[in-house]
Motif scaffolding. Structure first.
Motif, PDB file in Angstrom:
ATOM      1  N   ASN A 188       0.820  -1.211   0.000  1.00 57.69           N
ATOM      2  CA  ASN A 188       0.000   0.000   0.000  1.00 57.69           C
ATOM      3  C   ASN A 188       0.853   1.258   0.000  1.00 57.69           C
ATOM      4  N   GLY A 189       1.967   1.190   0.706  1.00 54.06           N
ATOM      5  CA  GLY A 189       2.871   2.341   0.717  1.00 54.06           C
ATOM      6  C   GLY A 189       3.437   2.628  -0.659  1.00 54.06           C
ATOM      7  N   LEU A 190       3.783   1.576  -1.394  1.00 54.33           N
ATOM      8  CA  LEU A 190       4.319   1.754  -2.739  1.00 54.33           C
ATOM      9  C   LEU A 190       3.240   2.226  -3.713  1.00 54.33           C
ATOM     10  N   LYS A 191       2.013   1.783  -3.484  1.00 54.78           N
ATOM     11  CA  LYS A 191       0.903   2.313  -4.292  1.00 54.78           C
ATOM     12  C   LYS A 191       0.782   3.825  -4.112  1.00 54.78           C
ATOM     13  N   GLU A 192       0.828   4.257  -2.868  1.00 57.23           N
ATOM     14  CA  GLU A 192       0.682   5.683  -2.572  1.00 57.23           C
ATOM     15  C   GLU A 192       1.807   6.511  -3.190  1.00 57.23           C
ATOM     16  N   LEU A 193       2.984   5.914  -3.303  1.00 57.96           N
ATOM     17  CA  LEU A 193       4.124   6.615  -3.891  1.00 57.96           C
ATOM     18  C   LEU A 193       4.117   6.555  -5.421  1.00 57.96           C
ATOM     19  N   GLY A 194       3.154   5.846  -5.994  1.00 55.90           N
ATOM     20  CA  GLY A 194       3.062   5.757  -7.451  1.00 55.90           C
ATOM     21  C   GLY A 194       4.060   4.823  -8.081  1.00 55.90           C
ATOM     22  N   CYS A 195       4.566   3.899  -7.294  1.00 57.34           N
ATOM     23  CA  CYS A 195       5.641   3.015  -7.732  1.00 57.34           C
ATOM     24  C   CYS A 195       5.270   2.199  -8.972  1.00 57.34           C
ATOM     25  N   PHE A 196       4.026   1.767  -9.069  1.00 53.96           N
ATOM     26  CA  PHE A 196       3.634   0.859 -10.140  1.00 53.96           C
ATOM     27  C   PHE A 196       3.377   1.579 -11.467  1.00 53.96           C
ATOM     28  N   GLY A 197       3.395   2.894 -11.458  1.00 55.14           N
ATOM     29  CA  GLY A 197       3.170   3.642 -12.688  1.00 55.14           C
ATOM     30  C   GLY A 197       4.418   4.266 -13.272  1.00 55.14           C
ATOM     31  N   LEU A 198       5.586   3.865 -12.776  1.00 58.09           N
ATOM     32  CA  LEU A 198       6.826   4.505 -13.203  1.00 58.09           C
ATOM     33  C   LEU A 198       7.129   4.312 -14.677  1.00 58.09           C
ATOM     34  N   SER A 199       6.722   3.184 -15.251  1.00 58.16           N
ATOM     35  CA  SER A 199       7.043   2.886 -16.648  1.00 58.16           C
ATOM     36  C   SER A 199       5.835   3.017 -17.566  1.00 58.16           C
ATOM     37  N   ILE A 200       4.773   3.625 -17.071  1.00 55.87           N
ATOM     38  CA  ILE A 200       3.538   3.756 -17.846  1.00 55.87           C
ATOM     39  C   ILE A 200       3.307   5.229 -18.185  1.00 55.87           C
ATOM     40  N   PRO A 201       3.007   5.533 -19.453  1.00 53.98           N
ATOM     41  CA  PRO A 201       2.801   6.935 -19.868  1.00 53.98           C
ATOM     42  C   PRO A 201       1.650   7.611 -19.111  1.00 53.98           C
ATOM     43  N   GLN A 202       1.735   8.905 -19.014  1.00 56.82           N
ATOM     44  CA  GLN A 202       0.736   9.681 -18.285  1.00 56.82           C
ATOM     45  C   GLN A 202      -0.667   9.508 -18.872  1.00 56.82           C
ATOM     46  N   GLN A 203      -0.756   9.338 -20.178  1.00 54.97           N
ATOM     47  CA  GLN A 203      -2.074   9.202 -20.794  1.00 54.97           C
ATOM     48  C   GLN A 203      -2.793   7.925 -20.361  1.00 54.97           C
ATOM     49  N   TYR A 204      -2.032   6.993 -19.781  1.00 56.24           N
ATOM     50  CA  TYR A 204      -2.628   5.759 -19.267  1.00 56.24           C
ATOM     51  C   TYR A 204      -2.551   5.687 -17.745  1.00 56.24           C
ATOM     52  N   GLY A 205      -2.381   6.831 -17.111  1.00 57.86           N
ATOM     53  CA  GLY A 205      -2.419   6.881 -15.659  1.00 57.86           C
ATOM     54  C   GLY A 205      -1.095   6.729 -14.959  1.00 57.86           C
ATOM     55  N   GLY A 206       0.003   6.684 -15.730  1.00 55.48           N
ATOM     56  CA  GLY A 206       1.323   6.521 -15.124  1.00 55.48           C
ATOM     57  C   GLY A 206       2.071   7.832 -14.985  1.00 55.48           C
ATOM     58  N   PHE A 207       3.389   7.731 -14.790  1.00 55.57           N
ATOM     59  CA  PHE A 207       4.206   8.906 -14.551  1.00 55.57           C
ATOM     60  C   PHE A 207       5.157   9.223 -15.698  1.00 55.57           C
ATOM     61  N   GLN A 208       5.195   8.367 -16.729  1.00 52.90           N
ATOM     62  CA  GLN A 208       6.071   8.621 -17.864  1.00 52.90           C
ATOM     63  C   GLN A 208       5.536   9.785 -18.696  1.00 52.90           C
TER      64      GLN A 208
END
Length: 549
Positions: A188-208
């Motif tokens: 849950n802590g890693l979810k809150e930090l956005g860890c799982f979206g590091l390699s996913i483009p912003q248009q799909y909800g990530g941080f790339q």
């Protein structure tokens, strides 16, 4: 002696000249009608393997030289010098068994790897007069050098370093010793930090950034989490990374919209089912089948080493959709199979339509926290829309999987960095605190040598990992990712072994985390491309094919 980029680069060029000579010999020996013959290459496996090792050392050395020149610090420069000297010394010894076979002439060697100036440099740099003061610099700074990151990247590193120290490290030993599942507090802590979206483009909800890939964030985060625990944190984003890369490369827009946002949020937990009991890394021979039935496919067969398959609710399954075995890897496709989440070391689930899936965790010596399963499919139904790429994706599973695995290999190098860094820090701390025969073990020459070599190897591996990440941002760097995965995984065993050895008897005790690092390091050369398969079937073959062009 002082750091001189021009001189070090010249020595590395001389070593590369020797490697090129040997590779050209191998090309002649393995060339069959303009193609590299695998069967002929197999007749030179030891030589080819040594070439891959030499290549990995020299590429790593070139990057640590660039890093030291960029930063300009005394510690960074001397570590680079030590690493280059150590690598050149190793290259010189590696070629000796192959001199007669390859036709290397002594006068040629005397102008390259056995050049007098090069040998003098190696002798001076690997001498106590050089490495003992260098060990003093490391002890004073309690560091193996700056990482060479930007301000924003350091902020990312600090955030996840703090999370690892506050949330992961206090639980890591209990998870390891009792073979527990990763607790919700970490996930849950890693979810809150956005860890799982590091390699996913912003248009799909990530941080790339949608227009500019950035693999560095994933690398930095992975290293810091792996420093906390390889199994309980550092590997959590590997499987989402592999599935995301496969979807981004070959998925339909509808599939990207459906799967990537929940993966980025951590709402979908992913496992990868590729390896089979009888075939291991021989992907082309895999037999787990997917047969058309109604508006979908049914899976039958057994996959193994499916890490996190119990808790995951989303499985990337590489299956044979074309029953013609003669098509090899061209008959494989990727299907996304869904299942409920299960805790524990086994699971079983029956679909309403009669399909069945079950799994049992494989007991392992390390890498605990996620559990690796053998998974059996019996007429397990997967909707047609869950074939990545739809009908256009049939037969392309191998290529889509490799797109994901290239990122997985790069991430494995980062995982190796985290394990090595943790081991180095513990070894350095213990060497300053533990006294033997009247003085701290850190004051003994052999300890200083080991600590310097550890620091040099870790920093050099880190810089090649960063370099590969930057290349992958430009849709390049597949070779560099393979090389650094191969190299960092291999040297992680030496670093963790020596860290454990410096602890003496206590290093063998579960009381000290260094024993866990050693056990965890062993898996790095096995997953994401087993060491010899990666060296011979991927790296060596590619190096020779490039020579043919």
């Amino acid at each position: 002696m002082t750091f001189n980029k021009t001189t070090l680069s010249q020595y590395l060029n001389q070593a590369n000249t020797v490697l090129d000579f040997i590779l050209n010999f191998l090309v002649k020996e393995t060339n069959k009608e303009g193609q590299i013959s695998v069967s002929k290459l197999d007749q030179h496996q030891v030589l080819a393997s040594d070439c891959v090792w030499i290549k990995s050392e020299l590429v790593t050395a070139s990057q640590v030289v660039e890093y030291a020149a960029r930063l300009g610090g005394e510690l960074e420069g001397k570590l680079a010098m030590f690493y280059v000297a150590d690598a050149l010394n190793d290259v010189a010894s590696k070629i000796v068994p192959h001199i007669s076979k390859t036709g290397l002439a002594h006068d040629f060697l005397g102008k390259t790897i056995w050049d007098n100036a090069l040998i003098d440099f190696v002798n001076e740099t690997l001498s106590p007069s050089f490495f003992e003061p260098l060990a003093g610099l490391i002890e004073n700074r309690k560091s193996g050098g700056e990482y060479g990151l930007t301000e924003d990247q350091n902020l990312i590193r600090d955030t996840f370093k703090k999370f690892a120290e506050d949330q992961v490290m206090p639980l890591a030993e209990k998870i390891h010793r009792e073979d527990l599942l990763i607790p919700d507090s970490i996930m849950n802590g890693l979810k809150e930090l956005g860890c799982f979206g590091l390699s996913i483009p912003q248009q799909y909800g990530g941080f790339q950034d949608d227009a500019k890939p950035d693999n560095m964030g994933m690398i930095i985060v992975t290293e810091e989490l792996s420093r906390g625990s390889l199994g309980a944190a550092g590997s959590l984003i590997t499987r989402p990374e592999i599935l995301a890369k496969a979807l981004l490369k070959g998925g339909t827009e509808e599939q990207k919209q459906k799967w990537l946002p929940p993966i980025a949020l951590g709402d979908k937990m992913v496992a990868v089912a590729v390896t089979e009991p009888d075939f291991g890394s021989d992907v082309a021979s895999m037999k787990v089948s997917a047969t058309r039935k109604g508006d979908g496919w049914v899976l039958n067969g057994v996959k193994t080493w499916c890490t996190f398959a119990g808790y995951a609710d989303t499985l990337l399954v590489l299956a044979r959709t074309d029953p013609d075995l003669s098509k090899g890897h061209k008959g494989l496709s990727i299907l996304i199979a869904e299942k409920p989440r299960f805790d524990g070391h086994s699971f079983s689930y029956d679909q309403p339509n009669g399909g069945h899936i079950e799994g049992k965790a494989i007991a392992t010596i390390g890498y605990r926290g996620m559990h690796s399963f053998e998974v059996s499919f019996q007429d397990y139904f997967v909707p047609a829309q869950n074939v990545i790429g739809g009908n256009a994706g049939l037969g392309k599973g191998f290529y889509l999987q490799m797109a994901g695995f290239a990122g997985g290999r790069l991430q494995t190098a980062a995982r190796a960095l985290g394990v090595m860094q943790a081991a180095f820090e513990k070894a350095l701390q213990y060497s300053l605190e533990r006294s033997v025969f009247g003085k701290p073990i850190g004051q003994y020459q052999i300890t200083k040598y080991k600590l310097v070599r550890m620091a040099a190897i870790i920093q050099a591996s880190r810089q090649l990992t960063y370099h590969a990440a930057r290349l992958m941002d430009q849709h390049q760097g597949v070779m560099e990712a393979s090389l650094v995965k191969y190299y960092a995984s291999k040297v992680a065993e030496w670093v963790t072994r020596e860290a454990m050895q410096l602890h003496g008897g206590m290093g063998y005790a579960e009381e000290y985390a260094v024993s866990r690092y050693y056990l965890d390091a062993r898996v790095l050369s096995i997953f994401e491309g087993a060491e010899d398969v990666l060296a011979l079937r991927v790296i060596a073959r590619t190096l020779l094919e490039e020579k043919l062009k």
